[in-house]
Enzyme design. Structure first.
Site, PDB file in Angstrom:
ATOM      1  N   HIS A 232       0.801  -1.222   0.000  1.00 29.60           N
ATOM      2  CA  HIS A 232       0.000   0.000   0.000  1.00 29.60           C
ATOM      3  C   HIS A 232       0.835   1.274   0.000  1.00 29.60           C
ATOM      4  CE1 HIS A 232      -3.342  -2.686   0.578  1.00 29.60           C
ATOM      5  NE2 HIS A 232      -4.177  -1.681   0.492  1.00 29.60           N
ATOM      6  N   SER A 256      -7.657   0.552  -1.712  1.00 26.85           N
ATOM      7  CA  SER A 256      -6.982  -0.290  -0.729  1.00 26.85           C
ATOM      8  C   SER A 256      -7.761  -1.572  -0.529  1.00 26.85           C
ATOM      9  CB  SER A 256      -6.854   0.438   0.608  1.00 26.85           C
ATOM     10  OG  SER A 256      -8.059   0.321   1.366  1.00 26.85           O
ATOM     11  N   ASP A 257      -7.096  -2.579   0.009  1.00 25.37           N
ATOM     12  CA  ASP A 257      -7.819  -3.752   0.475  1.00 25.37           C
ATOM     13  C   ASP A 257      -8.370  -3.445   1.866  1.00 25.37           C
ATOM     14  OD1 ASP A 257      -8.916  -6.289   0.520  1.00 25.37           O
ATOM     15  OD2 ASP A 257      -7.097  -7.267  -0.172  1.00 25.37           O
ATOM     16  N   ALA A 258      -9.319  -4.261   2.288  1.00 29.72           N
ATOM     17  CA  ALA A 258     -10.033  -3.981   3.529  1.00 29.72           C
ATOM     18  C   ALA A 258      -9.091  -3.930   4.722  1.00 29.72           C
ATOM     19  CB  ALA A 258     -11.120  -5.032   3.759  1.00 29.72           C
ATOM     20  N   ALA A 260      -6.382  -2.589   5.190  1.00 32.68           N
ATOM     21  CA  ALA A 260      -4.940  -2.557   4.958  1.00 32.68           C
ATOM     22  C   ALA A 260      -4.285  -1.224   5.315  1.00 32.68           C
ATOM     23  CB  ALA A 260      -4.636  -2.924   3.509  1.00 32.68           C
TER      24      ALA A 260
END
Length: 953
Positions: A232, A256-258, A260
């Site tokens: 990230h 973003s991923d959850a 992260a």
């Protein structure tokens, strides 16, 4: 409509569809307040009523059907779609998925946040992570272990999601997960070590063509770290992803991923506080934060703090908002009257056309692994068929599948198909039916009998015989048969039955690790015991011997079909990798028992990943594989088993043998470790690209338009494919390239192109492939670019990576590669040719890689080939050393067998505090040599430079 009847908000220039998109975005951005722009950085974007702008939410899951929103058409898992090798099919599947997502967007309220806008049209799919390790818990989500194959299918899926309109998107595809994400255990804290060749030739190669084609509108960063730096905050987002997109006319919208972004502080501890971490992510290119669920205030508050502290600027915020607005305009949000997809209604969800497409996709992805003549089942073997196994009469949903609108199981499919022919299907699950009686109270657990299924590693499910519901650990720690379908993030339906003294068993929850205990006063059973000593003893009574029942059914049948495999949420799933590739012991025992009495047994493996099927391959006449194929699985498999359809799939990844020791899961260096068909030396059980047919194909007359090309040239390869069998069928023609006598460790083979062809009996077709010279390129660490070496190559036409059928030689001309020039040039330590026992780490939090020993107690060795060291008299090294560690930290430079320098590395106090140390060489060097650099202790090496004179300051 006159201007007088249009609300004032609609008269702003951003509402004018005749204006260029950029001007519309500029106008809208200028009308948003800084606070409104900041609020747009969270996943749940609030409405702006004063401008007539609706709420917006990023992200709907659309991997192989619309997920989490209710009943929708469920197609085969992505790995199954990958097995089809059919770009046109994947595009059609994605079109169906996007049409259904449009229908949900128009007619259904959002599943999670009713006050946060409609269902998102940003589709979080496809997954382009390569299936390097078949033990990966999310193996089902990727297409292939090969980057060319993955990129081709990924591009097709994106185009299907996006639609063909020149202005408007049907949905906005987002590529997952950037980058090198292929393990679940410790996924938020583990680092994927990518040397430059692996980075460029393998992991980036799956994403690069998809982005450059313009098919994708966004990307999602991965949970893991790469070379010690969280994805990230990776410079690769800007340096690679967005650079590839520049020629498409649109920037990528990166999400973003959850959770992260929060992980950057805890558990990764990469930044000291969340404002700093969120700022770094924003500056690295993350445009939207999927964090803290619906709680926008926390995330926006952190970004506001970052802005106030000067960690980000308003320009950083605006750049992210611009990219979001670009996607929203293209989705037709601001032009509802012009949006060609706005009228899609609920009638498309699970419509007959989509059901038929689901069946076709399941057929096309079914792979015939072995066939000694049993299949297709003829009339002599179909009067009575025993369908056996834990997956014979059920279908599973995975985490990213939609809710199945119906379930056509294998037993259902065969029953329907054979019913018209007067045949009979006998359904036998093969599970033991047991009761568990408390020794304290004498009462039955749950007051019922349970059918027990072994999913491997002694993990069991207990399904109540009368209701078909699974025993489940409740929130209050009691047990109840309450679950119809296992599909939840926290799986509470799995148990161990552990042996105790005197033949008793203990019931242990896999989810909590605690044991069932009984209150002797009231008899209440709760899963609260922390130790076996405190657990209740249950007497296990077998009411039905599942194996004996299966054996009897098989013995009385003309043929047996045994359906084994995994449950997508047990023993290998998101957050959990598999520990091996073995079939569950109970399932293997069931298979062997059936085959012992019915030699005419076909094994169907229904799974999210490969298994080691050594015994089955050696002893059974027929073996097939399908992924969890969606609602039409049973109809598709029945058609294949009976010969009404061809097994048209080919394996998208290598199926290794059981005794083949696989590399460590965190060893991402596919070259050194020997991952995938490209580098694995041991013969696999079933190779990449493998799949048999019911007909015969002949490949002939391979011709190259050129037998010699230069490094910027191209050639055309043609061949003739003929169906020489008695049935129509499909063949996947696979074209590989191979470098002969390469100066680098080249792949054994590398897929360059492929096509899927269907031919009638006796039909032949000439096929052509265009091969630019870059298909032969490798990443040259000496120049930091792709290059095509002159020399000898082979073009290989194959039925799989281990089954070549035609070859043709090719020569690439040009001057020979020059030795690596290193005098007075900075050589990155990561640009080695070979390595042993090293780890790649971050040189700084924002850019650059360094190398350190994987274990400070064991030295790391880096090898650099063909360096022109003429005149070298000294060497400068850029090093860092955090603290005094395990003994002395030093670097040793060796040319050939001769040590030329030893350098003690000082403590710099921090892993990002770099210093330069200079050492004279023990002897001046002349000519071209191989160099070996050995790192001892806790040293971090970023680069080195050879100097010709002793003039260092």
């Amino acid at each position: 409509m006159t201007s007088a009847s249009v609300p004032a908000a609609e008269l702003h220039p951003f509402r004018d569809s005749a204006l260029p998109l950029r001007k519309r975005i500029d106008d809208l951005l200028g009308r948003l307040t800084p606070e409104e722009r900041l609020a747009m950085l969270h996943q749940y974007v609030p409405a702006v009523p004063r401008l007539g702008i609706a709420a917006f939410r990023t992200g709907s899951e659309a991997l192989h059907g619309v997920a989490w929103l209710g009943e929708a058409t469920v197609f085969p898992q992505a790995v199954g779609l990958g097995a089809s090798w059919d770009e046109a099919l994947l595009r059609r599947v994605a079109e169906a998925v996007s049409v259904e997502l449009r229908a949900f967007h128009r007619t259904r309220p959002p599943a999670v946040a009713p006050d946060r806008g409609p269902t998102s049209l940003q589709a979080w799919a496809p997954v382009l992570n390569l299936l390097r390790d078949p033990r990966w818990g999310r193996n089902e989500e990727g297409y292939s272990e090969d980057p060319v194959h993955t990129a081709r299918l990924g591009t097709a899926y994106c185009r299907g999601l996006a639609g063909d309109h020149p202005t408007y998107l049907r949905t906005a595809p987002v590529l997952k997960h950037f980058l090198a994400y292929n393990n679940e255990d410790g996924r938020c804290t583990t680092s994927s070590g990518l040397r430059p060749r692996v980075l460029q030739e393998y992991d980036l190669a799956a994403f690069r063509p998809v982005v450059a084609s313009g098919a994708a509108t966004g990307a999602m960063a991965a949970y893991n770290l790469v070379n010690g730096r969280p994805c990230h905050v990776s410079p690769l987002i800007e340096d690679e992803l967005r650079r590839w997109a520049r020629g498409t006319g649109h920037e990528l919208f990166v999400v973003s991923d959850a959770e992260a972004p929060s992980n950057l502080v805890d558990p990764e501890h990469y930044f000291d506080d969340h404002a700093e971490g969120h700022a770094a992510a924003l500056k690295a290119g993350i445009d939207n934060f999927t964090d803290h669920g619906e709680d926008s205030d926390t995330v926006v508050g952190r970004l506001r703090e970052a802005l106030e502290r000067g960690l980000v600027s308003q320009d950083d915020v605006d750049a992210a908002v611009r990219r979001q607005l670009d996607v929203r305009f293209r989705l037709g949000e601001f032009d509802p009257e012009l949006d060609p997809y706005a009228g899609i209604g609920p009638d498309v969800v699970n419509c007959p056309e989509h059901r038929e497409l689901a069946r076709r996709a399941a057929v096309e992805s079914t792979v015939l692994l072995k066939n000694d003549g049993l299949l297709p089942l003829g009339s002599a073997r179909t009067s009575r068929v025993a369908v056996i196994g834990p997956l014979s009469d059920t279908l599973c949903e995975d985490w990213y599948s939609g809710t199945l609108p119906y379930r056509a199981t294998v037993a259902d499919g065969l029953t329907a198909a054979l019913g018209d022919l007067g045949g009979e299907v006998v359904r036998v699950e093969g599970s033991d039916r047991i009761t568990l009686r408390s020794r304290t109270t004498g009462e039955l657990l749950g007051g019922a009998a349970f059918d027990v299924t072994d999913w491997g590693r002694a993990v069991l499910t207990l399904r109540e015989a009368d209701t078909g519901r699974y025993l489940c650990l409740q929130e209050d720690a009691t047990l109840a048969a309450s679950t119809r379908v296992i599909k939840s993030w926290s799986v509470r339906e799995t148990f161990h039955l552990e042996p105790a003294e005197d033949g008793a068993v203990l019931v242990r929850s896999v989810f909590t690790g605690r044991y069932a205990a009984v209150d002797p006063a009231g008899g209440r059973v709760t899963v609260t015991a922390e130790s076996p000593e405190a657990a209740e003893r249950f007497r296990r009574e077998v009411l039905r011997d599942g194996t004996a029942e299966a054996r009897a059914a098989a013995e009385d049948a003309d043929a047996a079909v045994v359906v084994l495999g995994n449950h997508p949420l047990i023993n290998g799933r998101e957050t959990e990798d598999r520990v091996d590739t073995a079939l569950p012991a109970g399932q293997e025992a069931l298979l062997r028992a059936v085959a012992a009495v019915r030699p005419q047994t076909a094994l169907v493996v229904m799974s999210s990943y490969p298994y080691a099927l050594d015994w089955a391959d050696a002893h059974l006449p027929a073996v097939l594989w399908t992924s969890h194929g969606g609602q039409e699985t049973g109809h598709a498999l029945a058609a294949v088993l009976l010969g009404d359809a061809e097994p048209a799939g080919r394996l998208p990844q290598t199926w290794y043998r059981g005794h083949d020791t696989l590399p460590a899961p965190l060893d991402y260096d596919i070259i050194t470790a020997g991952w995938t068909y490209q580098y694995h030396r041991a013969a696999p059980l079933y190779p990449f690209g493998h799949g048999l047919s019911y007909t015969e194909f002949t490949h002939r007359d391979l011709r190259l338009s050129e037998t010699s090309i230069d490094r910027d040239g191209a050639l055309d390869a043609t061949l003739t494919l003929a169906n020489t069998g008695r049935r129509a069928g499909s063949e996947v023609v696979q074209l590989y390239v191979r470098a002969l006598d390469a100066r680098y460790r080249a792949p054994r083979l590398r897929l360059a192109d492929f096509t899927k062809v269907r031919l009638e009996p006796g039909e032949s077709r000439e096929l052509g492939f265009h091969l630019p010279a870059d298909r032969f390129a490798h990443w040259d660490v000496a120049t930091g670019a792709f290059t095509v070496d002159p020399g000898a190559y082979e073009i290989v036409v194959a039925r799989s990576a281990e089954h070549p059928v035609l070859t043709a030689p090719l020569t690439v001309t040009g001057p020979p590669p020059r030795p690596r020039a290193v005098i007075e040039r900075r050589v990155l330590a990561a640009d080695f040719d070979e390595q042993a026992d090293s780890a790649l780490v971050d040189a700084t939090r924002t850019e650059g890689d360094a190398v350190t020993p994987a274990d400070p107690a064991r030295p790391a060795v880096l090898s650099f080939r063909r360096l022109d060291l003429s005149g070298a008299a000294r060497v400068e090294v850029e090093t860092a050393r955090e603290a005094v560690g395990t003994g002395a930290a030093r670097l040793e430079f060796r040319v050939g067998d001769q040590p030329v320098a030893k350098i003690d590395v000082p403590v710099t106090g921090d892993r990002y505090s770099w210093t330069t140390v200079v050492a004279e060489l023990s002897t001046p060097l002349v000519g071209v040599h191989d160099l070996q650099v050995t790192l001892h202790g806790g040293v971090r090496l970023a680069a080195f430079r050879f100097g010709a004179t002793d003039t260092a300051g």
